[in-house]
Design an enzyme around this catalytic site. Structure first.
Site: not given
Ligand code: PBG
Length: 331
Positions: A120, A122, A130, A199, A209, A221, A237, A252, A278, A317
């Site tokens: 990605c 970003c 991204c 996603k 982030r 996004r 998708e 996700k 996260s 994590y």
């Molecule tokens: C990159 C990406 C993101 C996450 C994984 N790959 C951030 C986003 O899309 O803003 C998020 C992972 C997480 O929150 O643990 N594009």
């Protein structure tokens, strides 16, 4: 078929029978540990919003990967944070870039660990989006097709560095096909694609982030990540990604998205991964610090429920910690 006098407690009350008939299970082979490797960082820098997690310098990243391996984790997913960012994410495609270097180090120092790279832009763009920007119909937005080339190049440089799998997380249309074609053309036909197929534009990515230094500098996004109100669209998708060559589908975030995990699993019967993101991690850690929940029990519950929903692979994590616990016989 009639089941006269069904009494659920007959199998529930005796621990042996309860264990005997339990459906979902958790073992270390399902777990993937995310790692953040930061260029020029010496040591580790704790991530405030993700207590227990840190940005890692190269040596610390290797040490953390070894810790994961020793705990029984079989794979990590890498996120690179480059020294310099620019509008087009130049650092993402540099064969000597931070994530490419990190892959090489891991393949040399911890060869039995599978290395997945998050593909990605970003973390590499100064605007935090991204992909590459363009003005379309008078609106500043992400240029889909121009971004595909850069993503494909990033995937190829990572695979050439030794990445065992690439995981595009950008949500551009057509990126799985573009990456598959580029990998194949480079002779990397054996490298699988773990597609972030569903996603969602989620508020649960906030702490990430900070960790990846990747918040969008304007807007959000929602122009490329999915609308959280949609389920049918996830199936669509996923079908598109499979047609383009995806080997594994990812959903996700994970916690509120068990229905999507289940739908993809049932619709396609392919391996499905769930990313326990996260914000989900941060919520549990915060409540646990207050003494409001039983931390370890809640973590196991979350991961087991994702397995029950249909996830084969769990990106979390807590991977190393949970694997260690499983080694010692819990779970
Ligand atoms: C990159 C990406 C993101 C996450 C994984 N790959 C951030 C986003 O899309 O803003 C998020 C992972 C997480 O929150 O643990 N594009």
């Amino acid at each position: 078929m009639a089941f006269p006098e069904f009494r659920a407690r007959r199998l529930r009350d005796h621990v042996v029978f309860r264990e005997m008939v339990a459906e979902a299970s958790l073992s270390a082979r399902h777990l993937v540990q995310p790692l953040f490797v930061k260029e020029d960082l010496k040591g580790r820098r704790p991530i405030e919003t993700m207590p227990g997690q840190a940005q890692l310098g190269m040596e610390e990243m290797v040490a953390e990967a070894k810790r994961a391996r020793d705990a029984g984790v079989r794979a990590v997913i890498l996120f690179g944070i480059p020294r310099e960012k620019d509008a087009v994410g130049t650092a993402a495609t540099d064969p000597e870039g931070i994530v490419q270097q990190a892959v090489r180090r891991l393949k040399t120092d911890v060869p039995d660990l599978a290395v997945i790279v998050d593909v990605c832009l970003c973390e590499y763009t100064d605007h935090g989006h991204c992909g590459l920007l363009a003005t379309v119909g008078g609106r500043k937005t992400v240029d889909n097709d121009a971004t595909l080339e850069v993503l494909a190049e990033m995937a190829v440089t990572c695979a050439e560095a030794g990445a065992d799998m690439v995981a595009p997380s950008d949500m551009m249309d057509g990126r799985v096909g573009a990456i598959r074609d580029a990998l194949d053309a480079a002779g990397l036909v054996h490298v699988p694609i773990l597609s972030y197929a569903a996603k969602y534009a989620s508020s649960f990515y906030g702490p990430f982030r900070e960790a990846a230094e990747s918040p969008p500098q304007f807007g959000d996004r929602r122009g490329y990540q999915m609308d959280l109100r949609n389920g049918d669209e996830a199936v669509r998708e996923a079908a598109a990604d499979l047609e383009e060559g995806a080997d594994i589908l990812m959903v996700k975030p994970a916690l509120g998205y068990g229905d999507i995990i289940r739908r993809l699993k049932e619709a396609f019967g392919v391996p499905v991964a769930a990313y326990n993101v996260s914000g989900e991690y941060a919520m549990v850690e915060a409540a646990a610090r207050q003494g409001w929940i039983s931390r370890e029990a809640v973590i196991l519950e979350i991961l087991l429920c994702l397995r029950r929903a249909g996830a084969d692979i769990l990106i979390t994590y807590w991977a190393t910690e949970v694997a260690l616990k499983l080694q010692s016989g819990a779970g």
